[in-house]
Design a protein around this motif. Structure first.
Motif, PDB file in Angstrom:
ATOM      1  N   GLU A  94      42.247  50.459  29.606  1.00 41.77           N
ATOM      2  CA  GLU A  94      43.191  50.516  30.725  1.00 41.77           C
ATOM      3  C   GLU A  94      44.086  49.281  30.808  1.00 41.77           C
ATOM      4  OE1 GLU A  94      40.729  53.073  33.957  1.00 41.77           O
ATOM      5  OE2 GLU A  94      39.867  51.124  33.446  1.00 41.77           O
ATOM      6  N   GLU A  95      44.102  48.494  29.744  1.00 46.76           N
ATOM      7  CA  GLU A  95      44.880  47.245  29.766  1.00 46.76           C
ATOM      8  C   GLU A  95      46.347  47.454  30.181  1.00 46.76           C
ATOM      9  OE1 GLU A  95      43.209  44.297  29.209  1.00 46.76           O
ATOM     10  OE2 GLU A  95      45.037  43.334  29.900  1.00 46.76           O
ATOM     11  N   PRO A  96      47.035  48.509  29.688  1.00 47.56           N
ATOM     12  CA  PRO A  96      48.444  48.666  30.109  1.00 47.56           C
ATOM     13  C   PRO A  96      48.583  48.838  31.622  1.00 47.56           C
ATOM     14  CG  PRO A  96      47.949  50.092  28.226  1.00 47.56           C
ATOM     15  CD  PRO A  96      46.645  49.519  28.685  1.00 47.56           C
ATOM     16  N   ASP A  97      47.705  49.627  32.241  1.00 48.76           N
ATOM     17  CA  ASP A  97      47.746  49.775  33.704  1.00 48.76           C
ATOM     18  C   ASP A  97      47.444  48.434  34.374  1.00 48.76           C
ATOM     19  OD1 ASP A  97      48.450  52.416  33.875  1.00 48.76           O
ATOM     20  OD2 ASP A  97      46.510  53.152  34.595  1.00 48.76           O
ATOM     21  N   ALA A  98      46.422  47.738  33.865  1.00 55.30           N
ATOM     22  CA  ALA A  98      46.006  46.479  34.490  1.00 55.30           C
ATOM     23  C   ALA A  98      47.129  45.446  34.431  1.00 55.30           C
ATOM     24  CB  ALA A  98      44.756  45.939  33.804  1.00 55.30           C
ATOM     25  N   GLN A  99      47.857  45.429  33.313  1.00 53.94           N
ATOM     26  CA  GLN A  99      48.942  44.437  33.199  1.00 53.94           C
ATOM     27  C   GLN A  99      50.063  44.718  34.195  1.00 53.94           C
ATOM     28  OE1 GLN A  99      48.873  41.540  31.862  1.00 53.94           O
ATOM     29  NE2 GLN A  99      46.804  41.939  31.082  1.00 53.94           N
ATOM     30  N   GLU A 100      50.302  45.990  34.495  1.00 57.20           N
ATOM     31  CA  GLU A 100      51.307  46.311  35.529  1.00 57.20           C
ATOM     32  C   GLU A 100      50.873  45.746  36.881  1.00 57.20           C
ATOM     33  OE1 GLU A 100      52.911  50.617  33.732  1.00 57.20           O
ATOM     34  OE2 GLU A 100      52.026  50.541  35.732  1.00 57.20           O
ATOM     35  N   VAL A 101      49.588  45.900  37.194  1.00 56.37           N
ATOM     36  CA  VAL A 101      49.074  45.407  38.472  1.00 56.37           C
ATOM     37  C   VAL A 101      49.119  43.882  38.512  1.00 56.37           C
ATOM     38  CG1 VAL A 101      47.158  45.470  40.111  1.00 56.37           C
ATOM     39  CG2 VAL A 101      47.522  47.388  38.574  1.00 56.37           C
ATOM     40  N   ALA A 102      48.711  43.270  37.391  1.00 60.00           N
ATOM     41  CA  ALA A 102      48.698  41.798  37.340  1.00 60.00           C
ATOM     42  C   ALA A 102      50.100  41.251  37.596  1.00 60.00           C
ATOM     43  CB  ALA A 102      48.162  41.335  35.988  1.00 60.00           C
ATOM     44  N   ALA A 103      51.117  41.898  37.018  1.00 58.29           N
ATOM     45  CA  ALA A 103      52.501  41.429  37.213  1.00 58.29           C
ATOM     46  C   ALA A 103      52.894  41.543  38.688  1.00 58.29           C
ATOM     47  CB  ALA A 103      53.443  42.248  36.333  1.00 58.29           C
ATOM     48  N   LEU A 104      52.473  42.620  39.348  1.00 66.97           N
ATOM     49  CA  LEU A 104      52.807  42.797  40.769  1.00 66.97           C
ATOM     50  C   LEU A 104      52.112  41.738  41.634  1.00 66.97           C
ATOM     51  CD1 LEU A 104      52.597  46.680  40.807  1.00 66.97           C
ATOM     52  CD2 LEU A 104      54.642  45.348  41.338  1.00 66.97           C
ATOM     53  N   ILE A 105      50.893  41.374  41.249  1.00 66.16           N
ATOM     54  CA  ILE A 105      50.167  40.345  42.018  1.00 66.16           C
ATOM     55  C   ILE A 105      50.867  38.987  41.857  1.00 66.16           C
ATOM     56  CG2 ILE A 105      47.972  39.097  42.216  1.00 66.16           C
ATOM     57  CD1 ILE A 105      46.593  41.770  41.369  1.00 66.16           C
ATOM     58  N   ARG A 106      51.275  38.699  40.623  1.00 64.68           N
ATOM     59  CA  ARG A 106      52.014  37.431  40.401  1.00 64.68           C
ATOM     60  C   ARG A 106      53.330  37.445  41.157  1.00 64.68           C
ATOM     61  NH1 ARG A 106      51.040  38.595  34.947  1.00 64.68           N
ATOM     62  NH2 ARG A 106      48.959  37.905  34.389  1.00 64.68           N
ATOM     63  N   ASP A 107      54.006  38.606  41.162  1.00 64.75           N
ATOM     64  CA  ASP A 107      55.271  38.720  41.914  1.00 64.75           C
ATOM     65  C   ASP A 107      55.062  38.416  43.400  1.00 64.75           C
ATOM     66  OD1 ASP A 107      56.582  39.454  39.644  1.00 64.75           O
ATOM     67  OD2 ASP A 107      56.725  41.594  40.150  1.00 64.75           O
ATOM     68  N   ALA A 108      53.854  38.719  43.881  1.00 68.27           N
ATOM     69  CA  ALA A 108      53.550  38.458  45.297  1.00 68.27           C
ATOM     70  C   ALA A 108      53.219  36.983  45.520  1.00 68.27           C
ATOM     71  CB  ALA A 108      52.387  39.348  45.752  1.00 68.27           C
ATOM     72  N   GLY A 109      53.224  36.210  44.425  1.00 69.72           N
ATOM     73  CA  GLY A 109      52.964  34.776  44.552  1.00 69.72           C
ATOM     74  C   GLY A 109      51.485  34.433  44.597  1.00 69.72           C
ATOM     75  N   ARG A 110      50.645  35.373  44.151  1.00 62.17           N
ATOM     76  CA  ARG A 110      49.203  35.138  44.203  1.00 62.17           C
ATOM     77  C   ARG A 110      48.631  35.013  42.792  1.00 62.17           C
ATOM     78  NH1 ARG A 110      48.917  33.037  48.842  1.00 62.17           N
ATOM     79  NH2 ARG A 110      46.827  32.617  48.045  1.00 62.17           N
ATOM     80  N   ARG A 111      47.422  34.442  42.721  1.00 66.01           N
ATOM     81  CA  ARG A 111      46.732  34.299  41.438  1.00 66.01           C
ATOM     82  C   ARG A 111      46.041  35.614  41.074  1.00 66.01           C
ATOM     83  NH1 ARG A 111      42.654  29.408  41.482  1.00 66.01           N
ATOM     84  NH2 ARG A 111      42.684  29.962  43.666  1.00 66.01           N
ATOM     85  N   VAL A 112      46.000  35.906  39.774  1.00 66.06           N
ATOM     86  CA  VAL A 112      45.274  37.098  39.320  1.00 66.06           C
ATOM     87  C   VAL A 112      44.473  36.738  38.077  1.00 66.06           C
ATOM     88  CG1 VAL A 112      47.264  37.948  37.960  1.00 66.06           C
ATOM     89  CG2 VAL A 112      45.466  39.544  38.666  1.00 66.06           C
ATOM     90  N   ILE A 113      43.271  37.286  37.983  1.00 69.37           N
ATOM     91  CA  ILE A 113      42.506  37.152  36.746  1.00 69.37           C
ATOM     92  C   ILE A 113      42.063  38.543  36.314  1.00 69.37           C
ATOM     93  CG2 ILE A 113      40.468  36.455  38.113  1.00 69.37           C
ATOM     94  CD1 ILE A 113      39.889  35.020  35.157  1.00 69.37           C
ATOM     95  N   CYS A 114      42.282  38.836  35.026  1.00 70.66           N
ATOM     96  CA  CYS A 114      41.950  40.158  34.472  1.00 70.66           C
ATOM     97  C   CYS A 114      40.631  40.077  33.731  1.00 70.66           C
ATOM     98  CB  CYS A 114      43.067  40.606  33.528  1.00 70.66           C
ATOM     99  SG  CYS A 114      44.590  40.946  34.407  1.00 70.66           S
ATOM    100  N   LEU A 115      39.687  40.936  34.092  1.00 75.02           N
ATOM    101  CA  LEU A 115      38.336  40.869  33.526  1.00 75.02           C
ATOM    102  C   LEU A 115      37.889  42.241  33.012  1.00 75.02           C
ATOM    103  CD1 LEU A 115      36.866  38.660  36.399  1.00 75.02           C
ATOM    104  CD2 LEU A 115      37.371  37.902  34.065  1.00 75.02           C
ATOM    105  N   PRO A 116      38.425  42.669  31.850  1.00 74.88           N
ATOM    106  CA  PRO A 116      38.037  43.979  31.324  1.00 74.88           C
ATOM    107  C   PRO A 116      36.585  43.997  30.846  1.00 74.88           C
ATOM    108  CG  PRO A 116      39.430  42.805  29.738  1.00 74.88           C
ATOM    109  CD  PRO A 116      39.391  41.973  30.996  1.00 74.88           C
ATOM    110  N   GLY A 117      35.937  45.147  30.956  1.00 78.63           N
ATOM    111  CA  GLY A 117      34.572  45.306  30.461  1.00 78.63           C
ATOM    112  C   GLY A 117      33.886  46.458  31.159  1.00 78.63           C
ATOM    113  N   ASP A 118      32.738  46.850  30.583  1.00 74.57           N
ATOM    114  CA  ASP A 118      32.032  48.039  31.055  1.00 74.57           C
ATOM    115  C   ASP A 118      30.963  47.656  32.077  1.00 74.57           C
ATOM    116  OD1 ASP A 118      30.526  50.388  31.368  1.00 74.57           O
ATOM    117  OD2 ASP A 118      30.987  51.027  29.316  1.00 74.57           O
ATOM    118  N   ILE A 119      31.129  48.094  33.301  1.00 73.92           N
ATOM    119  CA  ILE A 119      30.210  47.714  34.376  1.00 73.92           C
ATOM    120  C   ILE A 119      28.893  48.492  34.346  1.00 73.92           C
ATOM    121  CG2 ILE A 119      32.027  46.870  35.935  1.00 73.92           C
ATOM    122  CD1 ILE A 119      31.734  49.559  37.470  1.00 73.92           C
TER     123      ILE A 119
END
Ligand code: NAD
Ligand code: MG
Length: 304
Positions: A94-119
């Motif tokens: 789901e990395e392509p979806d996650a990167q879209e979200v990460a960009a929106l979070i940065r646009d909001a001026g907030r920090r984001v960390i992406c942590l892919p993996g199987d829960i």
């Protein structure tokens, strides 16, 4: 009473929930699990262009599972625009979806960390929480939202492996992630789980899924009692039908997908953007007496 109610009036901020958003029938479509929101037709509305923050979560530190798409993405966008830093959990595919979200979070001026993996792996869940807390400098919001839903017409079609997969994702992972998270959560922190209308009214074709959702609602109420003395509030949101990747990757049959949401009083499924505000309300400090509750958002029916 008027015969014809007026539609949304452009001269006010009123919006008619009936005429908002797409109504069924939906185009036939299917994606291999876990799917991408970006490939859905129509694309779900996660509030990308509409959610306006009001500084309700300034400085909060949130971990959101399944934050790449659907309800989790809408919550991630809303939390960031309300002032929270966000850790996103999702699957590598789901990395392509996650990167879209990460960009929106940065646009909001907030920090984001992406942590892919199987829960479904306890060790990964512990690492996930540790890395989120380390990157954000703590953790005071946990949204357990990742979920697995596969439609099966008969109990005879649900293999032990499939049953196990659903429970590992929806119940065990929530248990493991919550255990790890409360160890570092201060008083005032909040946990929000994602239940379902299926918690109370199981669909015949979602037996295993519905059982997990009943467990989530029950866990929410029990844990809220246990953590009250620590000042940690625990609530759940119970969505009805929402237009997300979960539904086009085996969550519904193609036929049911076409008419998805038609049987609700509003006559359409919800869009993820329409539920994010509920998570914000439960997360915010002013809901300080709200704990152990399951809040519905399901187009007119659902909770008992
Ligand atoms: P979605 O597919 O967009 O989100 C589910 C997410 O779960 C995925 O994006 C994925 O990142 C994550 N996930 C699944 N298995 C995982 C695993 N093994 N490891 C890591 N991450 C994993 O769909 P959604 O509808 O937004 O689902 C979010 C939550 O909402 C789920 O708990 C679902 O049960 C619940 N829910 C959805 C609806 C609905 O109609 N869409 C209704 C009621 C409840
Ligand atoms: Mg996804």
């Amino acid at each position: 009473m008027q015969q014809h109610l007026p539609g949304s009036d452009p001269s006010t901020s009123l919006k008619d929930p009936v005429s908002l958003h797409t109504r069924p029938p939906f185009p036939m479509q299917a994606q291999p699990w876990p799917g991408l929101a970006s490939k859905m037709e129509p694309r779900p509305d996660h509030g990308e262009t509409s959610y306006v923050g009001r500084a309700r979560l300034t400085g909060r530190k949130a971990l959101i599972t399944g934050g790449d798409s659907g309800i989790g993405r809408a919550v991630a966008i809303a939390f960031a625009r309300e002032g929270a830093d966000v850790a996103l959990s999702y699957l590598e595919a789901e990395e392509p979806d996650a990167q879209e979200v990460a960009a929106l979070i940065r646009d909001a001026g907030r920090r984001v960390i992406c942590l892919p993996g199987d829960i479904r792996d306890e060790g990964f869940c512990q690492m996930l929480v540790g890395r989120a807390a380390q990157a954000l400098g703590g953790l005071d919001l946990l949204v357990n939202n990742a979920g697995r839903q596969q439609s099966a017409e008969s109990i005879l079609d649900i293999s032990t492996d499939a049953f196990d997969w659903t429970f590992k994702t929806n119940v065990y992972a929530m248990f493991w992630i919550t255990k790890a998270a409360i160890a570092c959560m201060p008083p005032g922190a909040g946990i929000i789980n994602t239940a379902s209308v299926n918690s109370y009214d199981p669909s015949a074709h979602l037996l295993d899924y519905a059982m997990t959702k009943a467990a989530i609602a029950n866990f929410t109420k029990g844990l809220a009692k246990q953590l009250a003395k620590h000042g940690i509030r625990v609530n759940a949101v119970a969505p009805g039908p929402f237009w997300t990747a979960l539904q086009v990757t085996g969550g519904q049959t193609r036929e049911r997908l076409r008419e998805f949401g038609a049987d609700t009083p509003l006559g359409r499924p919800g869009q993820p953007a329409e539920i994010a505000a509920v998570y914000v309300a439960l997360a915010a400090n002013d809901a300080s007496y709200v704990t152990g509750q399951v809040y519905g958002a399901s187009g007119g029916e659902g909770n008992p």
